[in-house]
Design a protein around this motif. Structure first.
Motif, PDB file in Angstrom:
ATOM      1  N   THR A 120      -1.405  16.445  -7.264  1.00 31.83           N
ATOM      2  CA  THR A 120      -0.678  15.544  -6.374  1.00 31.83           C
ATOM      3  C   THR A 120      -0.988  14.090  -6.668  1.00 31.83           C
ATOM      4  O   THR A 120      -0.092  13.249  -6.775  1.00 31.83           O
ATOM      5  N   ILE A 121      -2.278  13.793  -6.823  1.00 31.70           N
ATOM      6  CA  ILE A 121      -2.628  12.388  -7.036  1.00 31.70           C
ATOM      7  C   ILE A 121      -2.162  11.899  -8.405  1.00 31.70           C
ATOM      8  O   ILE A 121      -1.733  10.768  -8.565  1.00 31.70           O
ATOM      9  N   GLU A 122      -2.205  12.781  -9.399  1.00 28.00           N
ATOM     10  CA  GLU A 122      -1.754  12.388 -10.734  1.00 28.00           C
ATOM     11  C   GLU A 122      -0.237  12.171 -10.763  1.00 28.00           C
ATOM     12  O   GLU A 122       0.266  11.400 -11.568  1.00 28.00           O
ATOM     13  N   ALA A 123       0.459  12.853  -9.857  1.00 27.07           N
ATOM     14  CA  ALA A 123       1.919  12.729  -9.801  1.00 27.07           C
ATOM     15  C   ALA A 123       2.359  11.746  -8.720  1.00 27.07           C
ATOM     16  O   ALA A 123       3.523  11.714  -8.341  1.00 27.07           O
ATOM     17  N   GLU A 124       1.412  10.974  -8.201  1.00 32.24           N
ATOM     18  CA  GLU A 124       1.730  10.024  -7.126  1.00 32.24           C
ATOM     19  C   GLU A 124       2.884   9.115  -7.537  1.00 32.24           C
ATOM     20  O   GLU A 124       2.855   8.519  -8.628  1.00 32.24           O
ATOM     21  N   PRO A 125       3.913   9.004  -6.707  1.00 33.06           N
ATOM     22  CA  PRO A 125       5.014   8.104  -7.031  1.00 33.06           C
ATOM     23  C   PRO A 125       4.511   6.679  -7.221  1.00 33.06           C
ATOM     24  O   PRO A 125       3.542   6.259  -6.602  1.00 33.06           O
ATOM     25  N   VAL A 126       5.189   5.961  -8.096  1.00 33.17           N
ATOM     26  CA  VAL A 126       4.778   4.588  -8.381  1.00 33.17           C
ATOM     27  C   VAL A 126       4.681   3.784  -7.094  1.00 33.17           C
ATOM     28  O   VAL A 126       3.773   2.969  -6.918  1.00 33.17           O
ATOM     29  N   SER A 127       5.583   4.032  -6.173  1.00 33.36           N
ATOM     30  CA  SER A 127       5.607   3.254  -4.933  1.00 33.36           C
ATOM     31  C   SER A 127       4.384   3.516  -4.051  1.00 33.36           C
ATOM     32  O   SER A 127       4.061   2.697  -3.186  1.00 33.36           O
ATOM     33  N   GLY A 128       3.703   4.638  -4.252  1.00 34.52           N
ATOM     34  CA  GLY A 128       2.570   4.972  -3.394  1.00 34.52           C
ATOM     35  C   GLY A 128       1.211   4.756  -4.027  1.00 34.52           C
ATOM     36  O   GLY A 128       0.183   4.957  -3.383  1.00 34.52           O
ATOM     37  N   ARG A 129       1.191   4.322  -5.272  1.00 34.23           N
ATOM     38  CA  ARG A 129      -0.078   4.201  -5.988  1.00 34.23           C
ATOM     39  C   ARG A 129      -0.992   3.145  -5.375  1.00 34.23           C
ATOM     40  O   ARG A 129      -2.197   3.336  -5.266  1.00 34.23           O
ATOM     41  N   LEU A 130      -0.417   2.011  -5.008  1.00 34.23           N
ATOM     42  CA  LEU A 130      -1.240   0.939  -4.459  1.00 34.23           C
ATOM     43  C   LEU A 130      -1.897   1.379  -3.153  1.00 34.23           C
ATOM     44  O   LEU A 130      -3.061   1.062  -2.894  1.00 34.23           O
ATOM     45  N   GLN A 131      -1.146   2.119  -2.338  1.00 34.22           N
ATOM     46  CA  GLN A 131      -1.710   2.618  -1.090  1.00 34.22           C
ATOM     47  C   GLN A 131      -2.850   3.607  -1.350  1.00 34.22           C
ATOM     48  O   GLN A 131      -3.877   3.588  -0.661  1.00 34.22           O
ATOM     49  N   ALA A 132      -2.666   4.457  -2.350  1.00 34.03           N
ATOM     50  CA  ALA A 132      -3.717   5.419  -2.690  1.00 34.03           C
ATOM     51  C   ALA A 132      -4.988   4.699  -3.124  1.00 34.03           C
ATOM     52  O   ALA A 132      -6.100   5.073  -2.755  1.00 34.03           O
ATOM     53  N   LEU A 133      -4.810   3.633  -3.926  1.00 35.48           N
ATOM     54  CA  LEU A 133      -5.965   2.849  -4.357  1.00 35.48           C
ATOM     55  C   LEU A 133      -6.630   2.141  -3.179  1.00 35.48           C
ATOM     56  O   LEU A 133      -7.856   2.041  -3.116  1.00 35.48           O
ATOM     57  N   GLN A 134      -5.814   1.669  -2.255  1.00 33.74           N
ATOM     58  CA  GLN A 134      -6.357   0.980  -1.090  1.00 33.74           C
ATOM     59  C   GLN A 134      -7.208   1.927  -0.246  1.00 33.74           C
ATOM     60  O   GLN A 134      -8.308   1.578   0.196  1.00 33.74           O
ATOM     61  N   VAL A 135      -6.700   3.133  -0.030  1.00 33.07           N
ATOM     62  CA  VAL A 135      -7.460   4.124   0.724  1.00 33.07           C
ATOM     63  C   VAL A 135      -8.724   4.511  -0.036  1.00 33.07           C
ATOM     64  O   VAL A 135      -9.812   4.633   0.549  1.00 33.07           O
ATOM     65  N   GLY A 136      -8.582   4.709  -1.337  1.00 37.00           N
ATOM     66  CA  GLY A 136      -9.748   5.053  -2.146  1.00 37.00           C
ATOM     67  C   GLY A 136     -10.814   3.979  -2.080  1.00 37.00           C
ATOM     68  O   GLY A 136     -12.005   4.268  -1.993  1.00 37.00           O
ATOM     69  N   ASN A 137     -10.377   2.719  -2.100  1.00 35.83           N
ATOM     70  CA  ASN A 137     -11.308   1.604  -2.024  1.00 35.83           C
ATOM     71  C   ASN A 137     -12.056   1.604  -0.693  1.00 35.83           C
ATOM     72  O   ASN A 137     -13.275   1.389  -0.634  1.00 35.83           O
ATOM     73  N   GLN A 138     -11.332   1.885   0.381  1.00 33.85           N
ATOM     74  CA  GLN A 138     -11.957   1.914   1.704  1.00 33.85           C
ATOM     75  C   GLN A 138     -12.963   3.067   1.817  1.00 33.85           C
ATOM     76  O   GLN A 138     -14.067   2.908   2.330  1.00 33.85           O
ATOM     77  N   ILE A 139     -12.565   4.230   1.297  1.00 31.30           N
ATOM     78  CA  ILE A 139     -13.458   5.389   1.365  1.00 31.30           C
ATOM     79  C   ILE A 139     -14.684   5.169   0.489  1.00 31.30           C
ATOM     80  O   ILE A 139     -15.799   5.562   0.845  1.00 31.30           O
ATOM     81  N   ALA A 140     -14.500   4.517  -0.652  1.00 29.04           N
ATOM     82  CA  ALA A 140     -15.635   4.233  -1.530  1.00 29.04           C
ATOM     83  C   ALA A 140     -16.656   3.346  -0.823  1.00 29.04           C
ATOM     84  O   ALA A 140     -17.865   3.574  -0.907  1.00 29.04           O
ATOM     85  N   ALA A 141     -16.161   2.326  -0.123  1.00 32.19           N
ATOM     86  CA  ALA A 141     -17.062   1.438   0.615  1.00 32.19           C
ATOM     87  C   ALA A 141     -17.789   2.209   1.719  1.00 32.19           C
ATOM     88  O   ALA A 141     -19.002   2.042   1.919  1.00 32.19           O
ATOM     89  N   ASN A 142     -17.046   3.064   2.429  1.00 30.29           N
ATOM     90  CA  ASN A 142     -17.659   3.862   3.483  1.00 30.29           C
ATOM     91  C   ASN A 142     -18.709   4.818   2.923  1.00 30.29           C
ATOM     92  O   ASN A 142     -19.770   5.025   3.526  1.00 30.29           O
ATOM     93  N   GLU A 143     -18.415   5.399   1.757  1.00 28.80           N
ATOM     94  CA  GLU A 143     -19.336   6.360   1.152  1.00 28.80           C
ATOM     95  C   GLU A 143     -20.631   5.666   0.727  1.00 28.80           C
ATOM     96  O   GLU A 143     -21.720   6.218   0.889  1.00 28.80           O
TER      97      GLU A 143
END
Length: 235
Positions: free
Chosen positions: A157-180
Motif C-alpha cells: 500500500t505504501i509503495e503504491a501510495e498515490p502521488v497526491s498522498g505521498r506528502l501526507q504520508a511523509l508528514q505522518v511518518g515524520n510526526q511518528i518518528a519524533a514521537n518514537e
C-alpha cells in the motif's frame, strides 16, 4: 478514511510479532546482566530513531515545496519509513523484555514482587501511550489501519501510495518518528530506574546476609569464650 498508511504504523497496530530481547544472545545472563543489556539496547535504538527522524524530516522538507513528490525522493522516504517500522517493532519487543525481567525478578525475590508488578504495569502503560501517539498521528491525516491485515499488504500500500498522498504520508511518518524518539528516551529512563531498583534490592539482601553471618560469628565466638572460661552461661 484514506487507505494510504505508513508501514511502521501498520507494524505497530496490526499485531506484528514483537522482537524478542534485542541482541537475543543473552545466553546464561543473570537478570541483573539482562537489564544492563536491555538498557544498552534501548540507548542504541533511541539513537537510531533520532537518525531516522532526521532522514524523514530531510525528505519531507525537500518535498514540501514541490508540486508532487518525485519517485526517487519518495523511495528515500519509503526506506526511512521501513527503518522506522523496524525500530517501532524493536521498541515494543524491548518493552516486553523489560516486563519479563521484572516479572522474573519478582518471582525470584518475593520481597521485591510488589515493586516488580508496578514496574510491569509501567511498561504496559508505556506501550499503550506509544500506541495512542501513533493513532493520534494517524488521526491528523484521517488515516486508519482498519482495512489492512498484514504487513505485506501494508508495504504494498505504501509503495503504491498515490502521488497526491505521498506528502501526507511523509508528514505522518515524520510526526511518528519524533514521537518514537521521545518514547524511547522515556523507555530508557524506565529501564535505568528498574536497573537501579533491582541493584539496590540485591545490595540490601547482600548486606542483610552479611549482617546475619557476622551476628552468627559473634555468637559463636562469645559462646566459645564463655566455655573456655568455665562459664558457659556468661553469668
Amino acid at each position: 478514511m484514506r487507505k494510504g498508511i505508513p508501514l511502521m504504523v501498520l507494524m505497530a497496530l496490526t499485531g506484528a510479532p514483537a522482537v524478542a530481547f534485542a541482541g537475543a544472545a543473552t545466553g546464561g545472563a543473570t537478570l541483573p546482566e539482562q537489564i544492563v543489556q536491555e538498557g544498552t539496547e534501548v540507548e542504541q535504538l533511541a539513537k537510531q530513531a533520532e537518525s531516522v527522524e532526521l532522514q524523514i524530516q530531510k525528505v519531507y522538507d525537500a518535498a514540501q515545496n514541490l508540486a508532487q513528490v518525485p519517485n526517487q525522493l519518495w523511495q528515500q522516504g519509503v526506506q526511512s519509513l521501513a527503518q522506522l517500522a523496524s525500530i517501532a517493532n524493536q521498541a515494543n519487543g524491548l518493552s516486553m523484555a523489560g516486563q519479563n525481567i521484572a516479572s522474573q525478578f519478582g518471582q525470584q525475590y518475593p520481597g521485591f514482587n510488589a515493586q516488580a508488578l508496578a514496574t510491569v504495569q509501567q511498561y504496559r502503560q508505556w506501550s499503550q501511550n506509544t500506541l495512542n501517539s501513533i493513532q493520534g498521528a494517524l488521526a491528523t491525516q484521517n488515516m486508519s489501519t482498519e482495512d489492512f491485515q498484514t504487513n505485506a499488504q501494508a508495504l504494498q500500500t505504501i509503495e503504491a501510495e498515490p502521488v497526491s498522498g505521498r506528502l501526507q504520508a511523509l508528514q505522518v511518518g515524520n510526526q511518528i518518528a519524533a514521537n518514537e524518539a521521545t518514547s524511547l528516551q522515556e523507555l530508557g529512563q524506565m529501564v535505568a530506574t528498574q536497573e537501579h531498583a533491582q541493584d539496590a534490592y540485591l545490595a540490601q539482601q547482600a548486606s542483610a546476609r552479611q549482617a546475619t553471618v557476622e551476628n552468627d560469628e559473634q555468637w559463636k565466638q562469645s559462646t566459645l569464650s564463655a566455655i573456655n572460661s568455665g562459664n558457659p552461661y556468661n553469668n
